[in-house]
Design an enzyme around this catalytic site. Structure first.
Site: not given
Length: 260
Positions: A62, A155
């Site tokens: 991760d 984003y």
């Protein structure tokens, strides 16, 4: 072969664009080290590459976590001895909500997996590349870094930040033999992220997924989505000596949307 004897670390490579880049780089002679969160997907890509005669290994991670970034770089070096090419591709879109509804924890995670991971991984490989006098870093940004779309603030911020990181890293690295560039893909329909995003946008707009997609594609000069293979070919160009004089650039692979 454009990448003969090169070692490439490619993040987010279990599926989609990262998978396509890994497969193409392997076909072009690179040994590829893959990283993402899902072992099943990584193992499948490594098997595909190996069956095609290529060299590939992987580590699950991760990359929003600093320790995971350190682990991936160490694992790639342990397996292949060095890292010649770093492709920062890992990421996810995050919730499709307006800014006033965006949870801070979600915002932080999107920034971490895109921008913070790209910074950390670049930091971890640059000293080695400088010592060798050669290397390539490619950041996979997005059309969202250059064109504004509602309901994706984290984003867009992360991807725009990657362009700033690209330019500064390029400025620092160019005379030390390391080239740094970015790609800004447009919509790639085959990826899970694009499919999930399209469904979420359609729901929020109150239209069908087909209508949402048709409306979006109508804004592209080519009138069609891009493929992961097309993004991979651009990545190959920027990571090979064919682009030896291209430094600090963000190349749009978007079917004709943004013009800067």
């Amino acid at each position: 072969m454009l990448l003969k004897n090169q070692i490439a670390l490619i993040t987010g490579s279990g599926r989609g664009i990262g998978r396509a880049i890994a497969q193409l780089f392997a076909k072009q002679g690179a040994a590829v080290f893959l990283a993402s969160r899902t072992e099943k997907e990584l193992a499948a890509v490594v098997q595909e590459i190996s069956e095609g005669g290529g060299r590939a290994e992987y580590a699950t991670a991760d990359l929003a976590q600093e320790a995971a970034c350190v682990h991936v770089v160490a694992a790639a070096r342990e397996r292949f001895g060095r890292i010649d090419i770093l492709v920062n591709n890992a990421g996810h879109y995050g919730p499709v909500v307006p800014i006033e509804e965006y949870a801070l924890a979600e915002f932080d995670r999107v920034i971490a997996v895109h921008l913070r991971a790209a910074f950390l991984l670049s930091k971890l490989v640059l000293a080695e590349m400088y010592a060798r006098g050669s290397g390539v870093i490619l950041n996979i940004s997005s059309l969202s870094a250059k064109a504004a779309y509602s309901w994706g603030s984290a984003y867009a911020a992360a991807k725009a930040g990657m362009l700033g990181l690209t330019r500064v890293t390029a400025a620092e690295a160019a005379r030390k033999g390391v080239r740094v560039n970015a790609i800004c893909p447009g919509p790639v329909r085959e990826t899970r992220m694009s499919k999930e995003l399209g469904a979420d946008l359609a729901k929020r707009l109150g239209i069908s997924a087909e209508q949402q997609l048709a409306g979006f594609l109508n804004g592209l000069l080519q009138g069609r989505a891009q493929t992961a293979e097309e993004i991979a070919r651009a990545a190959l160009f920027l990571c090979s000596e064919q682009s030896s004089a291209i430094v600090g650039q963000s190349i749009n692979v978007d079917g004709g949307v943004a013009f800067y």
